[in-house]
Design a protein around this motif. Structure first.
Motif, short mmCIF file in Angstrom:
data_model
loop_
_atom_site.label_atom_id
_atom_site.label_comp_id
_atom_site.label_asym_id
_atom_site.label_seq_id
_atom_site.Cartn_x
_atom_site.Cartn_y
_atom_site.Cartn_z
N PRO A 213 0.83 -1.21 0.00
CA PRO A 213 0.00 0.00 0.00
C PRO A 213 0.86 1.25 0.00
O PRO A 213 1.93 1.30 0.61
N SER A 214 0.41 2.28 -0.72
CA SER A 214 1.12 3.55 -0.77
C SER A 214 0.70 4.44 0.39
O SER A 214 -0.41 4.29 0.93
N LEU A 215 1.59 5.37 0.75
CA LEU A 215 1.22 6.35 1.76
C LEU A 215 0.13 7.26 1.22
O LEU A 215 0.15 7.63 0.04
N PRO A 216 -0.83 7.67 2.05
CA PRO A 216 -1.80 8.69 1.63
C PRO A 216 -1.06 9.96 1.20
O PRO A 216 0.04 10.25 1.68
N ASN A 217 -1.67 10.72 0.30
CA ASN A 217 -1.01 11.91 -0.27
C ASN A 217 -0.50 12.87 0.79
O ASN A 217 0.63 13.36 0.71
N ASP A 218 -1.33 13.18 1.78
CA ASP A 218 -0.91 14.12 2.83
C ASP A 218 0.29 13.59 3.59
O ASP A 218 1.23 14.35 3.90
N ASP A 219 0.29 12.30 3.89
CA ASP A 219 1.42 11.70 4.60
C ASP A 219 2.68 11.73 3.75
O ASP A 219 3.79 11.98 4.24
N MET A 220 2.52 11.48 2.43
CA MET A 220 3.66 11.48 1.54
C MET A 220 4.28 12.87 1.43
O MET A 220 5.50 13.03 1.46
N LEU A 221 3.43 13.88 1.34
CA LEU A 221 3.94 15.26 1.25
C LEU A 221 4.68 15.66 2.52
O LEU A 221 5.74 16.29 2.46
N GLU A 222 4.14 15.28 3.66
CA GLU A 222 4.81 15.59 4.92
C GLU A 222 6.13 14.83 5.03
O GLU A 222 7.14 15.37 5.52
N ALA A 223 6.14 13.59 4.56
CA ALA A 223 7.36 12.80 4.60
C ALA A 223 8.44 13.39 3.69
O ALA A 223 9.62 13.43 4.04
N LEU A 224 8.03 13.90 2.53
CA LEU A 224 8.98 14.53 1.62
C LEU A 224 9.56 15.80 2.21
O LEU A 224 10.76 16.08 2.06
N LYS A 225 8.73 16.57 2.89
CA LYS A 225 9.23 17.78 3.55
C LYS A 225 10.26 17.43 4.62
O LYS A 225 11.30 18.07 4.74
N GLU A 226 9.94 16.41 5.40
CA GLU A 226 10.86 15.98 6.45
C GLU A 226 12.16 15.46 5.85
O GLU A 226 13.26 15.74 6.36
N ALA A 227 12.05 14.70 4.76
CA ALA A 227 13.23 14.15 4.10
C ALA A 227 14.12 15.27 3.58
O ALA A 227 15.34 15.26 3.76
N GLU A 228 13.51 16.27 2.92
CA GLU A 228 14.29 17.38 2.40
C GLU A 228 14.97 18.14 3.53
O GLU A 228 16.15 18.52 3.42
N LYS A 229 14.28 18.34 4.62
CA LYS A 229 14.86 19.04 5.76
C LYS A 229 16.10 18.29 6.28
O LYS A 229 17.14 18.90 6.56
N ASN A 230 15.98 16.98 6.41
CA ASN A 230 17.11 16.18 6.87
C ASN A 230 18.29 16.23 5.90
O ASN A 230 19.45 16.26 6.30
N ILE A 231 17.97 16.24 4.62
CA ILE A 231 19.00 16.27 3.58
C ILE A 231 19.75 17.59 3.61
O ILE A 231 20.99 17.62 3.52
N PHE A 232 19.04 18.70 3.74
CA PHE A 232 19.71 20.00 3.84
C PHE A 232 20.55 20.08 5.11
O PHE A 232 21.64 20.66 5.11
N LYS A 233 20.05 19.51 6.17
CA LYS A 233 20.80 19.51 7.43
C LYS A 233 22.13 18.77 7.27
O LYS A 233 23.12 19.09 7.94
N ALA A 234 22.15 17.79 6.37
CA ALA A 234 23.37 17.02 6.12
C ALA A 234 24.32 17.72 5.16
O ALA A 234 25.43 17.23 4.92
N GLY A 235 23.89 18.85 4.59
CA GLY A 235 24.76 19.59 3.68
C GLY A 235 24.61 19.22 2.22
O GLY A 235 25.36 19.69 1.36
N LEU A 236 23.63 18.37 1.91
CA LEU A 236 23.37 17.99 0.54
C LEU A 236 22.49 19.04 -0.13
O LEU A 236 21.52 19.52 0.46
N THR A 237 22.80 19.36 -1.37
CA THR A 237 21.97 20.29 -2.14
C THR A 237 21.41 19.64 -3.40
O THR A 237 20.46 20.13 -3.98
#
Length: 549
Positions: A213-237
Protein backbone atom coordinates in the motif's frame (compact mmCIF):
# COMPACT_ATOMS: atom_id res chain seq x y z
CA UNK A 1 39.37 43.40 19.53
CA UNK A 2 41.11 43.69 16.15
CA UNK A 3 38.49 41.45 14.58
CA UNK A 4 35.67 43.70 15.77
CA UNK A 5 37.49 46.78 14.46
CA UNK A 6 37.94 45.07 11.11
CA UNK A 7 34.23 44.24 10.92
CA UNK A 8 33.31 47.87 11.71
CA UNK A 9 35.67 49.17 9.04
CA UNK A 10 34.20 46.72 6.53
CA UNK A 11 30.63 47.86 7.24
CA UNK A 12 31.62 51.53 7.09
CA UNK A 13 33.40 51.02 3.79
CA UNK A 14 30.27 49.47 2.30
CA UNK A 15 28.11 52.30 3.70
CA UNK A 16 30.35 55.19 2.61
CA UNK A 17 30.76 54.01 -0.95
CA UNK A 18 27.49 52.19 -1.62
CA UNK A 19 26.68 54.31 -4.64
CA UNK A 20 29.96 53.32 -6.29
CA UNK A 21 29.70 49.59 -5.67
CA UNK A 22 27.74 47.16 -7.87
CA UNK A 23 24.89 45.49 -5.96
CA UNK A 24 24.96 41.76 -5.29
CA UNK A 25 22.65 39.72 -3.09
CA UNK A 26 25.10 38.09 -0.70
CA UNK A 27 28.74 38.32 0.28
CA UNK A 28 30.48 35.67 2.35
CA UNK A 29 34.00 36.48 3.52
CA UNK A 30 36.81 35.79 5.96
CA UNK A 31 36.75 32.03 5.42
CA UNK A 32 38.38 29.19 3.53
CA UNK A 33 36.27 28.65 0.41
CA UNK A 34 37.11 25.55 -1.60
CA UNK A 35 35.95 26.29 -5.13
CA UNK A 36 36.80 22.75 -6.39
CA UNK A 37 37.58 24.22 -9.81
CA UNK A 38 40.11 22.51 -12.08
CA UNK A 39 42.98 24.03 -10.06
CA UNK A 40 41.34 23.31 -6.70
CA UNK A 41 41.55 27.03 -5.95
CA UNK A 42 40.90 28.24 -2.40
CA UNK A 43 39.63 31.80 -1.85
CA UNK A 44 38.37 33.70 1.19
CA UNK A 45 35.41 35.64 -0.20
CA UNK A 46 32.54 35.15 -2.64
CA UNK A 47 29.82 37.37 -4.08
CA UNK A 48 26.43 35.89 -5.03
CA UNK A 49 23.83 37.44 -7.33
CA UNK A 50 20.58 36.03 -8.74
CA UNK A 51 21.27 32.65 -7.16
CA UNK A 52 24.65 32.21 -8.82
CA UNK A 53 28.29 32.78 -8.05
CA UNK A 54 29.09 36.30 -9.25
CA UNK A 55 32.75 36.44 -8.28
CA UNK A 56 35.24 34.78 -5.96
CA UNK A 57 38.52 36.17 -4.72
CA UNK A 58 40.20 37.89 -1.84
CA UNK A 59 38.29 39.61 0.93
CA UNK A 60 39.96 42.90 0.04
CA UNK A 61 38.87 42.71 -3.59
CA UNK A 62 35.30 41.55 -2.94
CA UNK A 63 34.60 44.10 -0.22
CA UNK A 64 36.04 46.98 -2.25
CA UNK A 65 34.11 45.99 -5.37
CA UNK A 66 30.62 44.98 -4.21
CA UNK A 67 27.94 45.79 -1.66
CA UNK A 68 25.18 43.44 -0.53
CA UNK A 69 22.18 43.53 1.81
CA UNK A 70 23.38 40.26 3.33
CA UNK A 71 26.93 39.66 4.50
CA UNK A 72 28.24 36.61 6.35
CA UNK A 73 31.50 36.70 8.26
CA UNK A 74 32.67 33.09 8.10
CA UNK A 75 35.06 33.66 10.99
CA UNK A 76 37.56 31.33 9.39
CA UNK A 77 35.10 28.51 8.73
CA UNK A 78 35.37 26.24 5.69
CA UNK A 79 33.01 26.42 2.71
CA UNK A 80 32.50 23.79 0.01
CA UNK A 81 30.28 23.39 -3.03
CA UNK A 82 26.95 21.88 -1.98
CA UNK A 83 27.37 18.16 -1.47
CA UNK A 84 25.88 16.04 -4.24
CA UNK A 85 24.83 12.45 -3.54
CA UNK A 86 25.50 10.53 -6.75
CA UNK A 87 23.30 7.57 -5.85
CA UNK A 88 20.43 7.63 -3.40
CA UNK A 89 16.73 6.90 -3.09
CA UNK A 90 15.11 10.15 -2.02
CA UNK A 91 11.51 9.05 -2.48
CA UNK A 92 12.27 5.72 -0.85
CA UNK A 93 13.90 7.49 2.08
CA UNK A 94 10.81 9.63 2.54
CA UNK A 95 8.71 6.47 2.71
CA UNK A 96 10.96 4.96 5.38
CA UNK A 97 10.25 7.94 7.63
CA UNK A 98 6.72 6.52 7.94
CA UNK A 99 7.79 2.86 8.29
CA UNK A 100 9.21 0.83 11.16
CA UNK A 101 12.90 1.61 11.50
CA UNK A 102 14.78 -1.67 11.96
CA UNK A 103 18.29 -0.28 11.42
CA UNK A 104 20.54 -1.33 14.27
CA UNK A 105 18.21 -4.01 15.66
CA UNK A 106 20.53 -6.48 17.36
CA UNK A 107 18.23 -9.50 17.22
CA UNK A 108 15.19 -10.87 15.45
CA UNK A 109 13.23 -10.44 18.69
CA UNK A 110 14.15 -6.76 18.86
CA UNK A 111 13.02 -6.25 15.27
CA UNK A 112 9.68 -7.88 16.01
CA UNK A 113 9.22 -5.77 19.15
CA UNK A 114 9.83 -2.60 17.15
CA UNK A 115 7.15 -3.72 14.68
CA UNK A 116 4.70 -4.51 17.46
CA UNK A 117 5.25 -1.18 19.21
CA UNK A 118 4.98 0.76 15.95
CA UNK A 119 1.75 -0.97 14.93
CA UNK A 120 0.21 -0.37 18.34
CA UNK A 121 1.14 3.32 18.26
CA UNK A 122 -0.14 3.99 14.74
CA UNK A 123 -2.97 1.47 14.41
CA UNK A 124 -1.70 0.11 11.09
CA UNK A 125 -3.51 -2.49 9.01
CA UNK A 126 -0.35 -3.31 7.03
CA UNK A 127 3.04 -3.08 8.73
CA UNK A 128 6.04 -2.13 6.58
CA UNK A 129 9.56 -1.83 7.94
CA UNK A 130 13.09 -1.58 6.69
CA UNK A 131 16.63 -2.06 7.89
CA UNK A 132 17.12 -5.54 9.39
CA UNK A 133 20.41 -7.30 8.82
CA UNK A 134 20.86 -10.92 9.86
CA UNK A 135 24.61 -10.33 10.00
CA UNK A 136 23.92 -8.25 13.13
CA UNK A 137 21.91 -11.12 14.64
CA UNK A 138 24.67 -13.74 14.56
CA UNK A 139 22.81 -15.69 11.84
CA UNK A 140 24.54 -17.43 8.96
CA UNK A 141 21.33 -17.64 6.95
CA UNK A 142 18.11 -15.65 6.77
CA UNK A 143 15.49 -15.67 9.54
CA UNK A 144 12.18 -17.39 8.88
CA UNK A 145 8.64 -16.18 9.46
CA UNK A 146 7.71 -18.46 12.38
CA UNK A 147 8.20 -15.84 15.12
CA UNK A 148 6.56 -13.17 12.98
CA UNK A 149 3.51 -15.38 12.42
CA UNK A 150 3.03 -15.83 16.19
CA UNK A 151 3.01 -12.10 16.87
CA UNK A 152 1.11 -11.10 13.71
CA UNK A 153 -1.11 -14.07 12.76
CA UNK A 154 -3.56 -12.02 10.67
CA UNK A 155 -1.99 -8.61 10.00
CA UNK A 156 0.29 -8.45 6.91
CA UNK A 157 3.92 -7.56 7.71
CA UNK A 158 6.57 -6.77 5.09
CA UNK A 159 10.12 -6.06 6.29
CA UNK A 160 12.85 -4.94 3.87
CA UNK A 161 16.39 -6.09 4.52
CA UNK A 162 18.91 -3.25 4.93
CA UNK A 163 20.07 -3.54 1.30
CA UNK A 164 16.52 -3.42 -0.10
CA UNK A 165 17.13 -6.64 -2.06
CA UNK A 166 15.38 -9.08 0.26
CA UNK A 167 12.29 -9.00 2.45
CA UNK A 168 10.96 -11.01 5.36
CA UNK A 169 7.17 -11.39 5.32
CA UNK A 170 4.67 -13.30 7.40
CA UNK A 171 2.05 -15.81 6.27
CA UNK A 172 -0.65 -13.15 6.19
CA UNK A 173 1.39 -11.26 3.58
CA UNK A 174 1.96 -14.42 1.54
CA UNK A 175 -1.80 -15.04 1.60
CA UNK A 176 -2.47 -11.40 0.67
CA UNK A 177 -0.17 -11.70 -2.37
CA UNK A 178 -1.29 -15.19 -3.36
CA UNK A 179 2.19 -16.63 -2.97
CA UNK A 180 2.43 -20.37 -2.30
CA UNK A 181 4.90 -23.22 -2.83
CA UNK A 182 4.01 -23.41 -6.54
CA UNK A 183 4.65 -19.72 -7.25
CA UNK A 184 7.62 -19.18 -9.59
CA UNK A 185 9.57 -16.04 -10.42
CA UNK A 186 12.46 -15.26 -12.77
CA UNK A 187 15.37 -13.30 -11.32
CA UNK A 188 14.26 -13.84 -7.77
CA UNK A 189 13.98 -16.37 -4.97
CA UNK A 190 10.98 -17.45 -2.89
CA UNK A 191 12.93 -19.24 -0.19
CA UNK A 192 11.86 -22.64 1.13
CA UNK A 193 13.15 -24.76 3.99
CA UNK A 194 14.40 -28.35 3.74
CA UNK A 195 10.81 -29.66 3.86
CA UNK A 196 9.72 -27.37 1.04
CA UNK A 197 7.80 -24.91 3.23
CA UNK A 198 7.92 -21.16 2.59
CA UNK A 199 10.22 -19.34 5.01
CA UNK A 200 8.86 -15.86 4.32
CA UNK A 201 12.05 -14.67 2.59
CA UNK A 202 11.64 -13.03 -0.81
CA UNK A 203 14.76 -12.02 -2.73
CA UNK A 204 15.03 -9.46 -5.55
CA UNK A 205 12.32 -9.94 -8.22
CA UNK A 206 10.24 -12.05 -5.83
CA UNK A 207 9.74 -8.98 -3.67
CA UNK A 208 7.64 -7.41 -6.40
CA UNK A 209 4.98 -10.11 -6.02
CA UNK A 210 3.61 -8.18 -3.04
CA UNK A 211 1.67 -5.04 -3.93
CA UNK A 212 2.43 -2.75 -0.99
CA UNK A 213 0.00 0.00 0.00
CA UNK A 214 1.12 3.55 -0.77
CA UNK A 215 1.22 6.35 1.76
CA UNK A 216 -1.80 8.69 1.63
CA UNK A 217 -1.01 11.91 -0.27
CA UNK A 218 -0.91 14.12 2.83
CA UNK A 219 1.42 11.70 4.60
CA UNK A 220 3.66 11.48 1.54
CA UNK A 221 3.94 15.26 1.25
CA UNK A 222 4.81 15.59 4.92
CA UNK A 223 7.36 12.80 4.60
CA UNK A 224 8.98 14.53 1.62
CA UNK A 225 9.23 17.78 3.55
CA UNK A 226 10.86 15.98 6.45
CA UNK A 227 13.23 14.15 4.10
CA UNK A 228 14.29 17.38 2.40
CA UNK A 229 14.86 19.04 5.76
CA UNK A 230 17.11 16.18 6.87
CA UNK A 231 19.00 16.27 3.58
CA UNK A 232 19.71 20.00 3.84
CA UNK A 233 20.80 19.51 7.43
CA UNK A 234 23.37 17.02 6.12
CA UNK A 235 24.76 19.59 3.68
CA UNK A 236 23.37 17.99 0.54
CA UNK A 237 21.97 20.29 -2.14
CA UNK A 238 21.55 17.77 -4.98
CA UNK A 239 20.63 14.09 -4.90
CA UNK A 240 20.42 11.46 -7.60
CA UNK A 241 17.29 9.36 -7.10
CA UNK A 242 18.21 6.03 -8.64
CA UNK A 243 14.97 4.63 -10.03
CA UNK A 244 11.62 6.46 -10.10
CA UNK A 245 8.15 5.99 -11.50
CA UNK A 246 6.55 8.65 -13.68
CA UNK A 247 4.12 9.62 -10.90
CA UNK A 248 7.02 10.17 -8.50
CA UNK A 249 8.93 12.30 -10.98
CA UNK A 250 5.85 14.39 -11.68
CA UNK A 251 5.24 14.86 -7.94
CA UNK A 252 8.80 16.12 -7.42
CA UNK A 253 8.47 18.43 -10.41
CA UNK A 254 5.15 19.86 -9.23
CA UNK A 255 6.53 20.58 -5.75
CA UNK A 256 9.64 22.24 -7.19
CA UNK A 257 7.63 24.33 -9.65
CA UNK A 258 5.38 25.49 -6.80
CA UNK A 259 8.39 26.50 -4.73
CA UNK A 260 7.60 23.85 -2.11
CA UNK A 261 10.78 21.86 -2.74
CA UNK A 262 14.18 23.48 -3.21
CA UNK A 263 16.28 20.32 -3.38
CA UNK A 264 17.85 19.65 -6.77
CA UNK A 265 17.17 16.13 -8.10
CA UNK A 266 18.80 14.10 -10.84
CA UNK A 267 16.14 11.47 -11.49
CA UNK A 268 16.81 8.09 -13.04
CA UNK A 269 13.73 6.53 -14.60
CA UNK A 270 13.03 2.94 -13.53
CA UNK A 271 13.55 0.15 -16.05
CA UNK A 272 9.98 -0.66 -17.07
CA UNK A 273 8.60 -1.02 -20.62
CA UNK A 274 5.83 1.57 -20.20
CA UNK A 275 8.31 4.09 -18.81
CA UNK A 276 10.71 3.56 -21.69
CA UNK A 277 7.81 4.04 -24.10
CA UNK A 278 6.75 7.31 -22.47
CA UNK A 279 10.10 8.99 -21.83
CA UNK A 280 11.92 7.92 -24.98
CA UNK A 281 8.99 9.29 -26.95
CA UNK A 282 8.68 12.57 -25.02
CA UNK A 283 12.34 13.23 -24.30
CA UNK A 284 14.29 14.39 -21.24
CA UNK A 285 13.07 16.95 -18.69
CA UNK A 286 15.38 19.73 -17.57
CA UNK A 287 14.61 22.56 -15.14
CA UNK A 288 16.77 24.43 -12.62
CA UNK A 289 15.90 21.84 -10.00
CA UNK A 290 15.09 18.66 -11.92
CA UNK A 291 16.98 16.68 -14.54
CA UNK A 292 15.40 13.55 -16.03
CA UNK A 293 17.71 12.15 -18.69
CA UNK A 294 18.74 8.67 -17.55
CA UNK A 295 17.35 5.19 -16.93
CA UNK A 296 18.21 2.88 -14.05
CA UNK A 297 18.51 -0.88 -14.64
CA UNK A 298 19.24 -3.75 -12.24
CA UNK A 299 21.46 -6.60 -13.34
CA UNK A 300 21.92 -8.38 -10.02
CA UNK A 301 21.07 -8.22 -6.32
CA UNK A 302 23.16 -7.42 -3.25
CA UNK A 303 26.14 -9.10 -1.59
CA UNK A 304 24.55 -9.25 1.86
CA UNK A 305 21.60 -11.29 0.59
CA UNK A 306 23.84 -13.35 -1.75
CA UNK A 307 22.05 -11.95 -4.77
CA UNK A 308 25.14 -10.25 -6.23
CA UNK A 309 26.04 -12.17 -9.39
CA UNK A 310 29.47 -13.75 -8.99
CA UNK A 311 31.81 -15.49 -11.43
CA UNK A 312 32.32 -18.28 -8.87
CA UNK A 313 30.09 -19.55 -6.02
CA UNK A 314 29.93 -17.76 -2.68
CA UNK A 315 32.58 -18.90 -0.24
CA UNK A 316 30.02 -19.30 2.56
CA UNK A 317 27.37 -21.00 0.38
CA UNK A 318 28.69 -22.94 -2.60
CA UNK A 319 25.14 -23.53 -3.87
CA UNK A 320 24.76 -19.85 -4.80
CA UNK A 321 26.36 -17.58 -7.41
CA UNK A 322 23.74 -14.81 -7.16
CA UNK A 323 20.99 -13.66 -9.48
CA UNK A 324 20.81 -12.17 -12.95
CA UNK A 325 17.56 -10.22 -12.82
CA UNK A 326 16.87 -9.96 -16.57
CA UNK A 327 18.15 -11.72 -19.70
CA UNK A 328 21.31 -10.33 -21.31
CA UNK A 329 19.28 -9.46 -24.42
CA UNK A 330 17.11 -7.08 -22.38
CA UNK A 331 20.10 -4.91 -21.50
CA UNK A 332 21.44 -4.92 -25.07
CA UNK A 333 18.08 -4.01 -26.61
CA UNK A 334 17.48 -1.29 -24.02
CA UNK A 335 20.99 0.09 -24.48
CA UNK A 336 20.45 0.40 -28.22
CA UNK A 337 17.20 2.33 -27.66
CA UNK A 338 18.81 4.68 -25.16
CA UNK A 339 21.81 5.30 -27.39
CA UNK A 340 19.56 6.19 -30.31
CA UNK A 341 17.47 8.53 -28.12
CA UNK A 342 20.42 10.19 -26.38
CA UNK A 343 19.54 8.95 -22.88
CA UNK A 344 22.06 7.91 -20.25
CA UNK A 345 22.12 4.27 -19.16
CA UNK A 346 22.88 3.42 -15.52
CA UNK A 347 23.03 -0.21 -14.38
CA UNK A 348 23.14 -1.60 -10.86
CA UNK A 349 25.95 -4.16 -10.77
CA UNK A 350 27.53 -5.44 -7.55
CA UNK A 351 29.09 -8.83 -8.27
CA UNK A 352 32.13 -9.39 -10.47
CA UNK A 353 30.08 -11.30 -13.04
CA UNK A 354 27.44 -8.55 -13.10
CA UNK A 355 30.05 -5.85 -13.68
CA UNK A 356 31.60 -7.85 -16.50
CA UNK A 357 28.24 -8.37 -18.17
CA UNK A 358 27.39 -4.66 -18.04
CA UNK A 359 30.79 -3.75 -19.47
CA UNK A 360 30.19 -6.28 -22.24
CA UNK A 361 26.82 -4.68 -23.04
CA UNK A 362 28.33 -1.21 -23.10
CA UNK A 363 31.25 -2.31 -25.27
CA UNK A 364 28.91 -4.01 -27.73
CA UNK A 365 26.47 -1.10 -28.05
CA UNK A 366 28.71 1.97 -27.75
CA UNK A 367 31.16 0.61 -30.33
CA UNK A 368 34.18 2.46 -28.96
CA UNK A 369 32.50 5.82 -28.35
CA UNK A 370 33.38 7.22 -24.92
CA UNK A 371 31.26 10.36 -24.68
CA UNK A 372 27.93 8.92 -23.46
CA UNK A 373 28.83 8.98 -19.74
CA UNK A 374 27.07 5.68 -19.17
CA UNK A 375 27.42 4.45 -15.62
CA UNK A 376 27.72 1.36 -13.48
CA UNK A 377 26.08 1.89 -10.11
CA UNK A 378 27.91 0.34 -7.12
CA UNK A 379 30.75 -1.52 -8.93
CA UNK A 380 31.47 -3.23 -5.62
CA UNK A 381 33.23 -6.43 -6.69
CA UNK A 382 35.20 -6.02 -9.91
CA UNK A 383 37.72 -8.49 -11.33
CA UNK A 384 41.11 -6.75 -11.78
CA UNK A 385 41.06 -7.39 -15.53
CA UNK A 386 37.73 -5.56 -15.75
CA UNK A 387 38.79 -2.49 -13.77
CA UNK A 388 40.84 -1.17 -16.69
CA UNK A 389 37.83 -1.53 -19.01
CA UNK A 390 36.06 1.37 -17.29
CA UNK A 391 38.66 3.78 -18.64
CA UNK A 392 39.02 2.02 -21.97
CA UNK A 393 35.27 2.21 -22.62
CA UNK A 394 34.62 5.61 -21.02
CA UNK A 395 32.31 4.16 -18.35
CA UNK A 396 31.69 5.99 -15.06
CA UNK A 397 31.84 3.91 -11.84
CA UNK A 398 29.40 5.37 -9.30
CA UNK A 399 30.27 4.03 -5.84
CA UNK A 400 29.19 4.32 -2.22
CA UNK A 401 32.12 4.26 0.25
CA UNK A 402 29.99 3.51 3.31
CA UNK A 403 29.05 0.17 1.72
CA UNK A 404 32.69 -0.84 2.10
CA UNK A 405 32.84 0.07 5.78
CA UNK A 406 29.44 -1.51 6.49
CA UNK A 407 30.32 -4.76 4.70
CA UNK A 408 33.96 -5.09 5.80
CA UNK A 409 33.07 -7.14 8.90
CA UNK A 410 31.63 -10.02 6.83
CA UNK A 411 32.62 -9.44 3.18
CA UNK A 412 35.47 -11.95 3.34
CA UNK A 413 33.03 -14.64 4.51
CA UNK A 414 31.03 -14.14 1.31
CA UNK A 415 33.99 -13.74 -1.04
CA UNK A 416 36.89 -15.66 0.46
CA UNK A 417 40.28 -14.04 0.95
CA UNK A 418 41.44 -14.64 -2.65
CA UNK A 419 38.61 -12.51 -4.05
CA UNK A 420 39.08 -9.69 -1.58
CA UNK A 421 41.45 -8.04 -4.07
CA UNK A 422 38.27 -7.30 -6.10
CA UNK A 423 36.40 -5.72 -3.20
CA UNK A 424 35.39 -2.05 -3.37
CA UNK A 425 38.37 -1.05 -5.60
CA UNK A 426 37.78 2.69 -5.46
CA UNK A 427 41.27 4.03 -6.09
CA UNK A 428 41.79 1.47 -8.84
CA UNK A 429 38.53 2.51 -10.49
CA UNK A 430 39.49 6.17 -10.17
CA UNK A 431 42.88 5.46 -11.75
CA UNK A 432 41.09 3.78 -14.64
CA UNK A 433 38.09 6.04 -15.19
CA UNK A 434 39.59 9.35 -14.06
CA UNK A 435 36.36 10.14 -12.23
CA UNK A 436 34.58 8.58 -9.25
CA UNK A 437 31.24 10.07 -8.19
CA UNK A 438 30.37 9.13 -4.60
CA UNK A 439 27.01 8.53 -2.99
CA UNK A 440 25.41 6.87 0.00
CA UNK A 441 22.57 4.76 -1.45
CA UNK A 442 20.43 6.10 1.39
CA UNK A 443 18.27 4.78 3.03
CA UNK A 444 20.46 1.67 2.68
CA UNK A 445 23.13 3.75 4.41
CA UNK A 446 22.89 6.98 6.40
CA UNK A 447 22.25 10.17 4.42
CA UNK A 448 25.30 11.92 5.91
CA UNK A 449 27.87 12.77 3.18
CA UNK A 450 30.51 13.34 5.86
CA UNK A 451 30.35 9.61 6.56
CA UNK A 452 30.93 9.09 2.85
CA UNK A 453 34.02 11.29 3.10
CA UNK A 454 35.36 9.48 6.16
CA UNK A 455 34.78 6.03 4.67
CA UNK A 456 36.37 6.98 1.35
CA UNK A 457 39.49 8.51 2.90
CA UNK A 458 40.12 6.14 5.82
CA UNK A 459 38.01 3.00 5.17
CA UNK A 460 37.61 2.48 8.90
CA UNK A 461 34.85 2.72 11.44
CA UNK A 462 35.03 5.50 14.00
CA UNK A 463 36.76 3.15 16.45
CA UNK A 464 39.69 2.90 14.02
CA UNK A 465 38.94 -0.63 12.80
CA UNK A 466 40.62 -2.13 10.89
CA UNK A 467 44.08 -0.77 11.54
CA UNK A 468 45.35 0.99 8.45
CA UNK A 469 41.99 0.75 6.69
CA UNK A 470 39.93 -1.93 4.95
CA UNK A 471 41.81 -2.91 1.74
CA UNK A 472 43.91 0.19 2.36
CA UNK A 473 45.40 0.38 -1.12
CA UNK A 474 41.99 1.60 -2.27
CA UNK A 475 41.89 4.68 -0.01
CA UNK A 476 41.06 7.98 -1.70
CA UNK A 477 42.80 11.27 -1.00
CA UNK A 478 40.82 13.96 0.80
CA UNK A 479 40.82 16.12 -2.32
CA UNK A 480 39.47 13.32 -4.50
CA UNK A 481 36.84 12.43 -1.92
CA UNK A 482 35.64 16.04 -2.02
CA UNK A 483 35.60 15.99 -5.81
CA UNK A 484 33.61 12.77 -5.57
CA UNK A 485 30.97 14.57 -3.50
CA UNK A 486 30.77 17.70 -5.64
CA UNK A 487 32.09 18.12 -9.20
CA UNK A 488 32.24 14.46 -10.23
CA UNK A 489 28.55 13.72 -9.47
CA UNK A 490 27.71 16.88 -11.43
CA UNK A 491 29.76 15.62 -14.37
CA UNK A 492 28.14 12.18 -14.13
CA UNK A 493 24.76 13.94 -14.49
CA UNK A 494 25.86 16.26 -17.36
CA UNK A 495 25.61 19.21 -14.98
CA UNK A 496 29.24 20.22 -14.48
CA UNK A 497 28.65 23.57 -16.17
CA UNK A 498 26.01 24.61 -13.65
CA UNK A 499 27.00 23.08 -10.31
CA UNK A 500 29.64 21.06 -8.51
CA UNK A 501 32.16 23.87 -8.07
CA UNK A 502 31.97 27.48 -6.89
CA UNK A 503 32.84 29.21 -10.16
CA UNK A 504 31.39 32.30 -11.80
CA UNK A 505 28.03 31.60 -13.41
CA UNK A 506 27.33 28.37 -11.54
CA UNK A 507 24.61 27.95 -8.94
CA UNK A 508 25.56 29.27 -5.52
CA UNK A 509 24.92 25.93 -3.84
CA UNK A 510 27.30 25.67 -0.92
CA UNK A 511 27.73 24.37 2.60
CA UNK A 512 29.52 25.87 5.60
CA UNK A 513 31.11 23.44 8.08
CA UNK A 514 32.42 24.06 11.56
CA UNK A 515 35.82 22.62 10.68
CA UNK A 516 37.87 21.95 7.57
CA UNK A 517 37.56 18.30 6.60
CA UNK A 518 40.56 18.60 4.29
CA UNK A 519 42.92 19.45 7.15
CA UNK A 520 41.22 18.34 10.38
CA UNK A 521 42.76 15.41 12.29
CA UNK A 522 41.07 12.11 11.45
CA UNK A 523 39.47 11.58 14.90
CA UNK A 524 37.68 14.92 14.66
CA UNK A 525 36.10 14.46 11.24
CA UNK A 526 33.13 12.33 12.42
CA UNK A 527 32.18 15.19 14.75
CA UNK A 528 32.03 17.77 11.94
CA UNK A 529 28.81 19.80 11.92
CA UNK A 530 27.02 21.51 9.07
CA UNK A 531 26.44 25.13 10.09
CA UNK A 532 24.57 26.39 7.02
CA UNK A 533 23.39 25.06 3.66
CA UNK A 534 22.56 27.28 0.69
CA UNK A 535 20.75 26.44 -2.54
CA UNK A 536 20.86 29.09 -5.25
CA UNK A 537 22.20 31.62 -2.75
CA UNK A 538 19.24 31.01 -0.43
CA UNK A 539 19.83 29.70 3.07
CA UNK A 540 17.84 26.47 3.43
CA UNK A 541 19.40 25.27 6.69
CA UNK A 542 21.13 26.87 9.65
CA UNK A 543 22.12 25.08 12.81
CA UNK A 544 20.19 26.25 15.81
CA UNK A 545 22.29 28.35 18.11
CA UNK A 546 22.22 27.37 21.79
CA UNK A 547 19.84 29.37 23.92
CA UNK A 548 21.29 31.37 26.80
CA UNK A 549 17.99 31.94 28.59
Amino acid sequence: MLRHIFRLLFVLTIFWSCDDHPQVDLIIYNGKIYTVDSDFTVVNAMAVKDGKVFETGTLDHIRRTYRAPKNIDLEGKAVYPGFNDAHSHFMGYANTLRWVNLVGAKSYDEAIKRCKDFQKKHGLTFVIGRGWDQNDWGMEGFPDKAKLDKVFPFLPVYLYRIDGHAALVNQATLNFAGIDTLTAINGGIIEKDAEGNLTGILVDNAMGLVDLPSLPNDDMLEALKEAEKNIFKAGLTTVTDAGLERSQIELIDSLQQAGKMKLRVYAMVSDKPYLQEHYLKNGPIKTDHLNVSSFKFYLDGALGSRGALMLKPYSDDSSKVGLQLSPYSHYVESAKKLKESGWQMCVHAIGDSANRLVLNVYEQVLEGKKDHRWRIEHAQIVAPEDVTRFGELGIIPSVQPTHATSDMYWAEDRLGWERMVEAYPYQSLLNSAGILPLGTDFPVEDIDPLRTFYSAVFRQDTAGFPEGGFMAKELLSREDALRGMTIWPAYAAFEENEKGSLEVGKWADFVILDQDILTAPKPKIPDTKVLMTFVGGEKVFEVKKPSHN
